[in-house]
Write a protein that holds these residues in place. Structure first.
Motif, short mmCIF file in Angstrom:
data_model
loop_
_atom_site.label_atom_id
_atom_site.label_comp_id
_atom_site.label_asym_id
_atom_site.label_seq_id
_atom_site.Cartn_x
_atom_site.Cartn_y
_atom_site.Cartn_z
N MET A 1 0.84 -1.18 0.00
CA MET A 1 0.00 0.00 0.00
C MET A 1 0.89 1.24 0.00
N LYS A 2 0.56 2.19 -0.82
CA LYS A 2 1.27 3.47 -0.86
C LYS A 2 0.63 4.41 0.15
N VAL A 3 1.46 5.03 0.97
CA VAL A 3 0.97 5.93 2.01
C VAL A 3 1.79 7.22 2.05
N ASP A 4 1.20 8.22 2.68
CA ASP A 4 1.92 9.44 3.02
C ASP A 4 2.09 9.43 4.53
N VAL A 5 3.26 9.82 5.00
CA VAL A 5 3.59 9.75 6.42
C VAL A 5 3.79 11.16 6.96
N TYR A 6 3.12 11.45 8.06
CA TYR A 6 3.24 12.73 8.75
C TYR A 6 3.88 12.50 10.11
N LYS A 7 4.57 13.51 10.61
CA LYS A 7 5.27 13.41 11.89
C LYS A 7 4.95 14.66 12.70
N ARG A 8 4.91 14.51 14.02
CA ARG A 8 4.74 15.69 14.89
C ARG A 8 5.54 15.49 16.16
N PRO A 9 6.09 16.57 16.68
CA PRO A 9 6.78 16.48 17.97
C PRO A 9 5.75 16.42 19.10
N ASP A 10 6.00 15.57 20.07
CA ASP A 10 5.10 15.42 21.21
C ASP A 10 5.70 15.99 22.49
N PHE A 44 4.15 0.78 2.25
CA PHE A 44 3.85 0.32 3.61
C PHE A 44 3.28 -1.07 3.46
N GLU A 45 4.00 -2.08 3.95
CA GLU A 45 3.64 -3.46 3.69
C GLU A 45 3.27 -4.22 4.96
N ARG A 46 2.51 -5.28 4.78
CA ARG A 46 2.17 -6.20 5.87
C ARG A 46 3.30 -7.23 5.96
N ASP A 47 4.40 -6.82 6.50
CA ASP A 47 5.57 -7.70 6.52
C ASP A 47 6.01 -8.04 7.94
N GLY A 48 5.20 -7.67 8.92
CA GLY A 48 5.54 -7.96 10.30
C GLY A 48 6.53 -6.99 10.92
N LYS A 49 7.05 -6.07 10.14
CA LYS A 49 8.03 -5.11 10.64
C LYS A 49 7.34 -3.86 11.17
N ARG A 50 8.11 -3.03 11.84
CA ARG A 50 7.64 -1.72 12.27
C ARG A 50 7.93 -0.73 11.16
N HIS A 51 6.98 0.14 10.92
CA HIS A 51 7.14 1.21 9.95
C HIS A 51 6.84 2.51 10.67
N GLU A 55 3.36 -0.77 14.26
CA GLU A 55 3.34 -2.19 13.92
C GLU A 55 2.46 -2.35 12.68
N ALA A 56 2.92 -3.08 11.68
CA ALA A 56 2.23 -3.16 10.39
C ALA A 56 0.78 -3.60 10.53
N GLU A 57 0.51 -4.70 11.21
CA GLU A 57 -0.87 -5.20 11.30
C GLU A 57 -1.77 -4.23 12.04
N ASP A 58 -1.27 -3.62 13.10
CA ASP A 58 -2.05 -2.63 13.84
C ASP A 58 -2.36 -1.43 12.94
N ALA A 59 -1.38 -0.99 12.17
CA ALA A 59 -1.58 0.15 11.28
C ALA A 59 -2.64 -0.17 10.23
N PHE A 60 -2.59 -1.35 9.62
CA PHE A 60 -3.59 -1.71 8.62
C PHE A 60 -4.98 -1.80 9.26
N MET A 61 -5.07 -2.29 10.50
CA MET A 61 -6.34 -2.35 11.20
C MET A 61 -6.87 -0.93 11.44
N GLN A 62 -6.01 -0.03 11.90
CA GLN A 62 -6.42 1.36 12.13
C GLN A 62 -6.88 2.02 10.83
N ILE A 63 -6.15 1.81 9.74
CA ILE A 63 -6.52 2.40 8.45
C ILE A 63 -7.89 1.87 8.01
N GLY A 64 -8.12 0.58 8.21
CA GLY A 64 -9.42 -0.01 7.86
C GLY A 64 -10.56 0.56 8.70
#
Length: 82
Positions: A1-10, A44-51, A55-64
């Protein structure tokens, strides 16, 4: 999946990341914060890695569920370079 990534200081040297499907606008519920584009058109892939601290699976669940994925408080990065 192609994604755009944003970052913010906390504060305290920690950063959060928000991932959206490529070219989707920031959702209303996050536009009142200081997200800055970090990377565009990223694979951004479902490869078990952190992006970008996500966590990839958590991210795909959130996007869904809500159309985007965001770093959990306990997964924030301390160096700002994920």
């Amino acid at each position: 999946m192609k994604v755009d990534v944003y970052k913010r200081p906390d504060g305290e040297g920690l950063f959060s990341y928000l991932v959206l499907p490529h070219e989707k606008p920031l959702p209303e519920e996050v536009t009142n914060t200081d997200w800055q584009l970090h990377e565009r058109d990223v694979d951004f892939e479902r490869d078990g890695k952190r992006h970008f601290t996500l966590e990839a699976e958590d991210a795909f669940m959130q996007i869904g569920e809500k159309g985007y994925a965001i770093t959990h408080l306990d997964q924030r990065s301390g160096d700002g370079a994920a």
